[in-house]
Scaffold this motif. Structure first.
Motif, PDB file in Angstrom:
ATOM      1  N   TRP A   1      -1.525  -3.294  -7.467  1.00 53.08           N
ATOM      2  CA  TRP A   1      -2.060  -2.370  -6.458  1.00 53.08           C
ATOM      3  C   TRP A   1      -3.333  -1.705  -6.968  1.00 53.08           C
ATOM      4  O   TRP A   1      -4.316  -1.606  -6.233  1.00 53.08           O
ATOM      5  CB  TRP A   1      -0.993  -1.324  -6.152  1.00 53.08           C
ATOM      6  CG  TRP A   1      -1.502  -0.155  -5.365  1.00 53.08           C
ATOM      7  CD1 TRP A   1      -1.642  -0.054  -4.024  1.00 53.08           C
ATOM      8  CD2 TRP A   1      -1.970   1.095  -5.906  1.00 53.08           C
ATOM      9  NE1 TRP A   1      -2.148   1.169  -3.679  1.00 53.08           N
ATOM     10  CE2 TRP A   1      -2.367   1.902  -4.815  1.00 53.08           C
ATOM     11  CE3 TRP A   1      -2.083   1.608  -7.189  1.00 53.08           C
ATOM     12  CZ2 TRP A   1      -2.868   3.179  -4.996  1.00 53.08           C
ATOM     13  CZ3 TRP A   1      -2.584   2.882  -7.365  1.00 53.08           C
ATOM     14  CH2 TRP A   1      -2.965   3.658  -6.282  1.00 53.08           C
TER      15      TRP A   1
ATOM     16  N   PRO B   1      -5.166  -0.836   3.364  1.00 56.22           N
ATOM     17  CA  PRO B   1      -5.617   0.223   2.461  1.00 56.22           C
ATOM     18  C   PRO B   1      -6.122   1.428   3.241  1.00 56.22           C
ATOM     19  O   PRO B   1      -6.777   1.280   4.276  1.00 56.22           O
ATOM     20  CB  PRO B   1      -6.734  -0.452   1.657  1.00 56.22           C
ATOM     21  CG  PRO B   1      -7.179  -1.612   2.487  1.00 56.22           C
ATOM     22  CD  PRO B   1      -5.959  -2.068   3.216  1.00 56.22           C
TER      23      PRO B   1
ATOM     24  N   TYR C   1       0.831  -1.191   0.000  1.00 56.24           N
ATOM     25  CA  TYR C   1       0.000   0.000   0.000  1.00 56.24           C
ATOM     26  C   TYR C   1       0.871   1.248   0.000  1.00 56.24           C
ATOM     27  O   TYR C   1       2.074   1.183   0.255  1.00 56.24           O
ATOM     28  CB  TYR C   1      -0.938   0.004   1.219  1.00 56.24           C
ATOM     29  CG  TYR C   1      -1.802  -1.219   1.305  1.00 56.24           C
ATOM     30  CD1 TYR C   1      -1.483  -2.272   2.166  1.00 56.24           C
ATOM     31  CD2 TYR C   1      -2.919  -1.350   0.488  1.00 56.24           C
ATOM     32  CE1 TYR C   1      -2.268  -3.407   2.221  1.00 56.24           C
ATOM     33  CE2 TYR C   1      -3.705  -2.488   0.541  1.00 56.24           C
ATOM     34  CZ  TYR C   1      -3.373  -3.514   1.405  1.00 56.24           C
ATOM     35  OH  TYR C   1      -4.149  -4.629   1.449  1.00 56.24           O
TER      36      TYR C   1
ATOM     37  N   ASP D   1      -4.102   5.555  -0.390  1.00 54.71           N
ATOM     38  CA  ASP D   1      -4.284   4.775  -1.612  1.00 54.71           C
ATOM     39  C   ASP D   1      -5.371   5.379  -2.496  1.00 54.71           C
ATOM     40  O   ASP D   1      -5.231   5.434  -3.731  1.00 54.71           O
ATOM     41  CB  ASP D   1      -4.646   3.322  -1.262  1.00 54.71           C
ATOM     42  CG  ASP D   1      -3.546   2.637  -0.486  1.00 54.71           C
ATOM     43  OD1 ASP D   1      -3.679   2.529   0.743  1.00 54.71           O
ATOM     44  OD2 ASP D   1      -2.553   2.239  -1.098  1.00 54.71           O
TER      45      ASP D   1
END
Length: 224
Positions: A55, A30, A24, A34
């Motif tokens: 990702w 998360p 992350y 992000d």
């Protein structure tokens, strides 16, 4: 600090390199960091930037939960490697087609043109996703498993280790390595899927065979 222009190939390469050893943008779960970076990307990264694409696909799966993710969203230039100049510039009141939020927004009215472009991009992404296999992050790990003494049955010890089965875990070759005083340790290779199997889990499962195993160490760890 920053990634540069994430709508450019150079910016995406910086993001890809940044995520080579990270799951992350910040921390281990998360977060709004992000989401901030995700929303700055115009479309899914190309397949050769597989760290960034992995990702991107993962963060997109949080589309419905994005508002509940932890953290406070900061300016894009606050994220990324420290040695890259932030070229994103200050936010402006106007938006062009490249600034469309793929998540959509409940707070602003969306023009028909912007809505059509967003739907086209989502359709293109889904089409590419259906044609390409998902990128799975894997690691090759070399473990040292040490017995209690020279009377430990090393064949039984290895049998116990290999009896550990888990989704994303594949055992490889092994050998016995002398450590002194007639004692040998088991050195065994395995390949794991990073999202499913970690070294902590392996150590817990292996040292549970306490009649044979004194300790376990990671001798080598390499991303594949």
């Amino acid at each position: 600090m920053g990634f540069g222009d994430l709508k450019s190939a150079s910016g995406l390469r910086v993001l890809n390199d940044f995520l080579a050893d990270r799951s992350y943008i910040e921390g281990y779960v998360p977060s709004q960091a992000d989401i901030a970076v995700f929303e700055a990307i115009a479309s899914p990264p190309p397949a050769d930037l597989f760290h960034a694409l992995r990702w991107y696909n993962h963060i997109k799966s949080y589309e419905k939960q994005k508002a509940s993710l932890p953290g406070v969203k900061k300016a894009l230039g606050k994220y990324g490697p420290a040695d890259v100049e932030d070229t994103t510039g200050a936010a402006t009141d106007s938006k062009d087609d490249d600034d469309i939020d793929l998540f959509g927004s409940d707070d602003e009215e969306e023009s028909e043109e912007a809505k059509k472009l967003r739907e086209e991009r989502l359709a293109q992404y889904e089409s590419k996703k259906s044609k390409k296999p998902a990128v799975v992050a894997k690691s090759s790990i070399l473990l040292d498993v040490k017995p209690w003494d020279d009377e430990t049955d090393m064949a039984k010890l290895e049998e116990c280790v290999r009896s550990i089965q888990a989704d994303g875990l594949v055992w490889g070759s092994s050998k016995l390595v002398p450590v002194g005083y007639g004692i040998k340790k088991l050195q065994i290779q395995c390949v794991v899927e990073d999202d499913k199997v970690g070294t902590d889990m392996l150590e817990e499962r292996i040292t549970a065979f306490e009649d044979y195993v004194q300790s376990m160490d990671v001798a080598a760890f390499n991303k594949i």
